[in-house]
Design a protein around this motif. Structure first.
Motif, PDB file in Angstrom:
ATOM      1  N   THR A  43       0.833  -1.200   0.000  1.00 29.28           N
ATOM      2  CA  THR A  43       0.000   0.000   0.000  1.00 29.28           C
ATOM      3  C   THR A  43       0.869   1.252   0.000  1.00 29.28           C
ATOM      4  OG1 THR A  43      -1.680  -1.220   1.256  1.00 29.28           O
ATOM      5  CG2 THR A  43      -1.904   1.171   1.157  1.00 29.28           C
ATOM      6  N   ALA A  44       1.906   1.257   0.825  1.00 24.56           N
ATOM      7  CA  ALA A  44       2.803   2.415   0.869  1.00 24.56           C
ATOM      8  C   ALA A  44       3.524   2.603  -0.469  1.00 24.56           C
ATOM      9  CB  ALA A  44       3.815   2.254   2.001  1.00 24.56           C
ATOM     10  N   ASP A  45       3.901   1.502  -1.110  1.00 22.92           N
ATOM     11  CA  ASP A  45       4.526   1.594  -2.437  1.00 22.92           C
ATOM     12  C   ASP A  45       3.582   2.255  -3.430  1.00 22.92           C
ATOM     13  OD1 ASP A  45       6.839   0.361  -1.565  1.00 22.92           O
ATOM     14  OD2 ASP A  45       6.330  -1.612  -2.385  1.00 22.92           O
ATOM     15  N   LEU A  46       2.320   1.829  -3.412  1.00 23.23           N
ATOM     16  CA  LEU A  46       1.333   2.384  -4.330  1.00 23.23           C
ATOM     17  C   LEU A  46       1.136   3.875  -4.072  1.00 23.23           C
ATOM     18  CD1 LEU A  46      -2.058   0.762  -5.286  1.00 23.23           C
ATOM     19  CD2 LEU A  46      -1.954   3.154  -4.631  1.00 23.23           C
ATOM     20  N   VAL A  47       0.971   4.245  -2.807  1.00 24.67           N
ATOM     21  CA  VAL A  47       0.744   5.646  -2.450  1.00 24.67           C
ATOM     22  C   VAL A  47       1.951   6.498  -2.830  1.00 24.67           C
ATOM     23  CG1 VAL A  47       0.461   7.236  -0.500  1.00 24.67           C
ATOM     24  CG2 VAL A  47      -0.910   5.138  -0.607  1.00 24.67           C
ATOM     25  N   ALA A  48       3.132   6.040  -2.465  1.00 23.89           N
ATOM     26  CA  ALA A  48       4.341   6.807  -2.762  1.00 23.89           C
ATOM     27  C   ALA A  48       4.514   6.999  -4.267  1.00 23.89           C
ATOM     28  CB  ALA A  48       5.558   6.106  -2.169  1.00 23.89           C
ATOM     29  N   GLY A  49       4.248   5.958  -5.034  1.00 18.74           N
ATOM     30  CA  GLY A  49       4.386   6.049  -6.483  1.00 18.74           C
ATOM     31  C   GLY A  49       3.446   7.084  -7.088  1.00 18.74           C
ATOM     32  N   LYS A  50       2.190   7.099  -6.622  1.00 20.97           N
ATOM     33  CA  LYS A  50       1.228   8.083  -7.120  1.00 20.97           C
ATOM     34  C   LYS A  50       1.651   9.501  -6.757  1.00 20.97           C
ATOM     35  CE  LYS A  50      -1.883   5.315  -8.962  1.00 20.97           C
ATOM     36  NZ  LYS A  50      -2.203   5.345 -10.418  1.00 20.97           N
ATOM     37  N   LEU A  51       2.031   9.700  -5.510  1.00 22.60           N
ATOM     38  CA  LEU A  51       2.418  11.042  -5.067  1.00 22.60           C
ATOM     39  C   LEU A  51       3.632  11.553  -5.835  1.00 22.60           C
ATOM     40  CD1 LEU A  51       1.980  10.683  -1.187  1.00 22.60           C
ATOM     41  CD2 LEU A  51       0.454  11.859  -2.780  1.00 22.60           C
ATOM     42  N   GLN A  52       4.612  10.704  -6.029  1.00 17.71           N
ATOM     43  CA  GLN A  52       5.800  11.115  -6.779  1.00 17.71           C
ATOM     44  C   GLN A  52       5.443  11.443  -8.231  1.00 17.71           C
ATOM     45  OE1 GLN A  52       8.170   7.673  -5.917  1.00 17.71           O
ATOM     46  NE2 GLN A  52       9.222   8.637  -4.195  1.00 17.71           N
ATOM     47  N   GLU A  53       4.547  10.679  -8.803  1.00 11.19           N
ATOM     48  CA  GLU A  53       4.100  10.914 -10.176  1.00 11.19           C
ATOM     49  C   GLU A  53       3.457  12.297 -10.313  1.00 11.19           C
ATOM     50  OE1 GLU A  53       0.514   9.230 -13.066  1.00 11.19           O
ATOM     51  OE2 GLU A  53       1.371   7.905 -11.536  1.00 11.19           O
ATOM     52  N   GLY A  55       4.165  14.937  -8.437  1.00 13.56           N
ATOM     53  CA  GLY A  55       5.066  16.028  -8.104  1.00 13.56           C
ATOM     54  C   GLY A  55       5.282  16.291  -6.629  1.00 13.56           C
ATOM     55  N   TYR A  56       4.849  15.392  -5.766  1.00 12.96           N
ATOM     56  CA  TYR A  56       5.067  15.556  -4.323  1.00 12.96           C
ATOM     57  C   TYR A  56       6.455  15.054  -3.939  1.00 12.96           C
ATOM     58  CZ  TYR A  56       0.091  16.476  -3.636  1.00 12.96           C
ATOM     59  OH  TYR A  56      -1.163  17.026  -3.673  1.00 12.96           O
ATOM     60  N   HIS A  57       7.027  15.689  -2.957  1.00 15.74           N
ATOM     61  CA  HIS A  57       8.248  15.174  -2.340  1.00 15.74           C
ATOM     62  C   HIS A  57       7.831  14.153  -1.285  1.00 15.74           C
ATOM     63  CE1 HIS A  57      12.307  14.972  -0.751  1.00 15.74           C
ATOM     64  NE2 HIS A  57      11.804  15.149   0.460  1.00 15.74           N
ATOM     65  N   VAL A  58       8.264  12.932  -1.435  1.00 16.96           N
ATOM     66  CA  VAL A  58       7.803  11.837  -0.581  1.00 16.96           C
ATOM     67  C   VAL A  58       8.915  11.398   0.363  1.00 16.96           C
ATOM     68  CG1 VAL A  58       6.916   9.474  -0.523  1.00 16.96           C
ATOM     69  CG2 VAL A  58       6.142  11.053  -2.310  1.00 16.96           C
ATOM     70  N   THR A  59       8.584  11.316   1.622  1.00 18.16           N
ATOM     71  CA  THR A  59       9.500  10.798   2.638  1.00 18.16           C
ATOM     72  C   THR A  59       8.880   9.543   3.239  1.00 18.16           C
ATOM     73  OG1 THR A  59      10.235  13.043   3.170  1.00 18.16           O
ATOM     74  CG2 THR A  59      10.765  11.302   4.759  1.00 18.16           C
ATOM     75  N   ARG A  60       9.598   8.438   3.193  1.00 20.34           N
ATOM     76  CA  ARG A  60       9.069   7.161   3.658  1.00 20.34           C
ATOM     77  C   ARG A  60       9.752   6.722   4.954  1.00 20.34           C
ATOM     78  NH1 ARG A  60       7.875   2.953  -1.115  1.00 20.34           N
ATOM     79  NH2 ARG A  60       6.922   1.997   0.734  1.00 20.34           N
ATOM     80  N   GLY A  61       9.218   5.663   5.547  1.00 22.61           N
ATOM     81  CA  GLY A  61       9.823   5.095   6.741  1.00 22.61           C
ATOM     82  C   GLY A  61       9.593   5.912   7.995  1.00 22.61           C
ATOM     83  N   ILE A  62       8.520   6.700   8.036  1.00 26.32           N
ATOM     84  CA  ILE A  62       8.194   7.476   9.233  1.00 26.32           C
ATOM     85  C   ILE A  62       7.225   6.634  10.064  1.00 26.32           C
ATOM     86  CG2 ILE A  62       7.324   9.659  10.121  1.00 26.32           C
ATOM     87  CD1 ILE A  62       7.767  10.806   7.290  1.00 26.32           C
ATOM     88  N   LEU A 138       0.692  15.636   3.285  1.00 25.41           N
ATOM     89  CA  LEU A 138      -0.259  14.526   3.239  1.00 25.41           C
ATOM     90  C   LEU A 138       0.344  13.350   4.004  1.00 25.41           C
ATOM     91  CD1 LEU A 138      -1.462  14.712  -0.466  1.00 25.41           C
ATOM     92  CD2 LEU A 138      -2.341  15.902   1.554  1.00 25.41           C
ATOM     93  N   ILE A 139      -0.299  12.972   5.093  1.00 25.63           N
ATOM     94  CA  ILE A 139       0.229  11.979   6.026  1.00 25.63           C
ATOM     95  C   ILE A 139      -0.513  10.664   5.819  1.00 25.63           C
ATOM     96  CG2 ILE A 139       0.593  11.423   8.460  1.00 25.63           C
ATOM     97  CD1 ILE A 139       0.302  14.527   8.971  1.00 25.63           C
ATOM     98  N   PHE A 140       0.191   9.648   5.374  1.00 21.79           N
ATOM     99  CA  PHE A 140      -0.387   8.319   5.196  1.00 21.79           C
ATOM    100  C   PHE A 140       0.166   7.422   6.309  1.00 21.79           C
ATOM    101  CE2 PHE A 140      -0.933  10.378   1.170  1.00 21.79           C
ATOM    102  CZ  PHE A 140      -2.169   9.929   0.720  1.00 21.79           C
ATOM    103  N   GLN A 141      -0.719   7.063   7.197  1.00 22.23           N
ATOM    104  CA  GLN A 141      -0.328   6.456   8.467  1.00 22.23           C
ATOM    105  C   GLN A 141      -0.596   4.954   8.515  1.00 22.23           C
ATOM    106  OE1 GLN A 141      -2.529   7.726  12.132  1.00 22.23           O
ATOM    107  NE2 GLN A 141      -2.418   5.522  12.456  1.00 22.23           N
TER     108      GLN A 141
END
Length: 398
Positions: A43-53, A55-62, A138-141
């Motif tokens: 799920t995190a992979d899917l979300v991160a991929g969409k956000l990066q597509e 134009g969002y700066h994505v930080t993972r592992g929080i 945008l916080i995905f928890q």
């Protein structure tokens, strides 16, 4: 806080309706592939991929599997946080839907698939229109359903608001039983603190035909369950609210055996720190004394779970103002009654002012309430929820 809303400059529901099919497909994909707390890797992979597509700066592992997508627009100095939860539950799905879970024993039975899809819909629209000035986080928890040591707590401990400062933070949760699309909120305490109590009653096992040579922990456990029924009715002040529910009672396997141990599990809900402390004291005392009166002893593990969801008054005023502009006053309840459910968004509200908003999911008859094998998120809320997030962002970061 009251902010004027220019309807010509803010997102409306028709602006998001063209995304409905895309959001429904996204939501149903997440529904088919549920993941438990701190295991939301796909799920995190899917979300991160969409956000990066987009134009969002994505930080993972929080907080382990959590992530933040950040978008800065213009020169505004205000910062807004919007949160969605991603995890599922250990429930075997019984919906019969074509997009039902393909993972045995796992299911999105609380609508986190819909919460994630709504926020992604807003993310796409906001990245395209950029009709705001400031910083959007945008916080995905992960791990909202864990009950203790959960995802919001982990993200906060991992420096969420130090790394991504927010002037306000908001979350939305669907609400089966309320009309689809109706917004529910209230200032102050909204959802209860939730604690868990794990009790082991230790006796002396023996033969069922010779009970006088044993100490029956099951009898002691049954007495404890009955004694606990007096805690709320006779110890908690009548003008306060609390719930004590025994959800587990286990002992033995064979009918001709008196077991050596019995287990009791309790869910405890409250709104005030004083009542929360009172409940802990009375439960602990009653359990020990009742067990001892039957010649047994008790071991107690009392786990404090989520705090009270305490909505800031100005955040609720803003949330209600935005909802009213979007759907009209007849579909906004600004003073919805307090609820005994718990939500770990409370940890974020302890660090940053904000509010949790509920959105009606439609009828809950036929066992379609939250945490039920027949539950399903209402896809009619996808475009509406996304439009709400967009309008809230455009208003707060005007």
């Amino acid at each position: 806080m009251t902010m004027a809303i220019d309807s010509k400059a803010s997102t409306a529901l028709p602006d998001l309706l063209p995304l409905h099919d895309e959001l429904a497909a996204l939501r149903q994909h997440i529904h088919r592939h549920p993941e438990l707390a701190f295991e939301e890797h796909d799920t995190a992979d899917l979300v991160a991929g969409k956000l990066q597509e987009w134009g969002y700066h994505v930080t993972r592992g929080i907080g382990k599997t959590g992530l933040v997508g950040q978008l800065r627009v213009g020169n505004g100095d205000r910062c807004l946080g919007l949160r969605a939860d991603m995890d599922a539950l250990p429930i075997q799905e019984d919906t019969g839907l074509p997009y039902a879970s393909i993972r045995p024993g796992l299911m999105h039975a609380c609508g986190h698939d819909g919460h994630t899809a709504m926020l992604l819909g807003a993310a796409k629209h906001l990245a395209a229109t950029r009709n705001f000035s400031g910083t959007l986080n945008l916080i995905f928890q992960p791990a909202e359903e864990r009950g203790f040591d959960s995802g919001a707590k982990a993200m906060v401990a991992d420096g969420l608001f130090d790394r991504f400062p927010c002037d306000m933070v908001f979350a939305m949760h669907n609400h089966p039983g309320a009309p689809q699309g109706r917004f529910l909120m209230r200032p102050g305490p909204f959802l209860a603190a939730g604690d868990r109590v794990f009790i082991k009653v230790i006796g002396l096992g023996g033969h069922a035909a010779r009970p006088h040579l044993a100490v029956d922990p099951l009898v002691a456990a049954a007495a404890i369950v009955m004694a606990l029924q007096t805690v709320v009715s006779r110890n908690v002040p009548p003008n306060e609210s609390a719930v004590l529910t025994v959800g587990r009672l286990r002992a033995g396997d064979a009918l001709n055996v008196i077991p050596a141990e019995a287990e009791i599990g309790i869910s405890v809900r409250s709104f005030s720190p004083e009542v929360r402390a009172l409940l802990r004291d009375r439960i602990t005392t009653l359990v020990h004394m009742t067990a001892e009166s039957y010649g047994a002893k008790a071991e107690i593990r009392y786990v404090e779970g989520y705090p009270v969801v305490d909505n800031a008054a100005d955040a609720v005023a803003l949330a209600a103002e935005v909802a009213t502009a979007l759907v009209g006053p007849e579909d906004v309840d600004r003073d919805y009654p307090r609820m005994m459910g718990s939500e770990d968004f409370a940890y974020m509200l302890q660090e940053c002012p904000g509010a949790l908003v509920r959105i009606g999911n439609g009828p809950s008859d036929g066992g379609r309430g939250l945490h039920n094998p027949r539950y399903d998120f209402n896809d009619r809320n996808l475009a509406l929820g996304a439009a709400y997030w967009c309008r809230l962002t455009e208003t707060f970061l005007a």
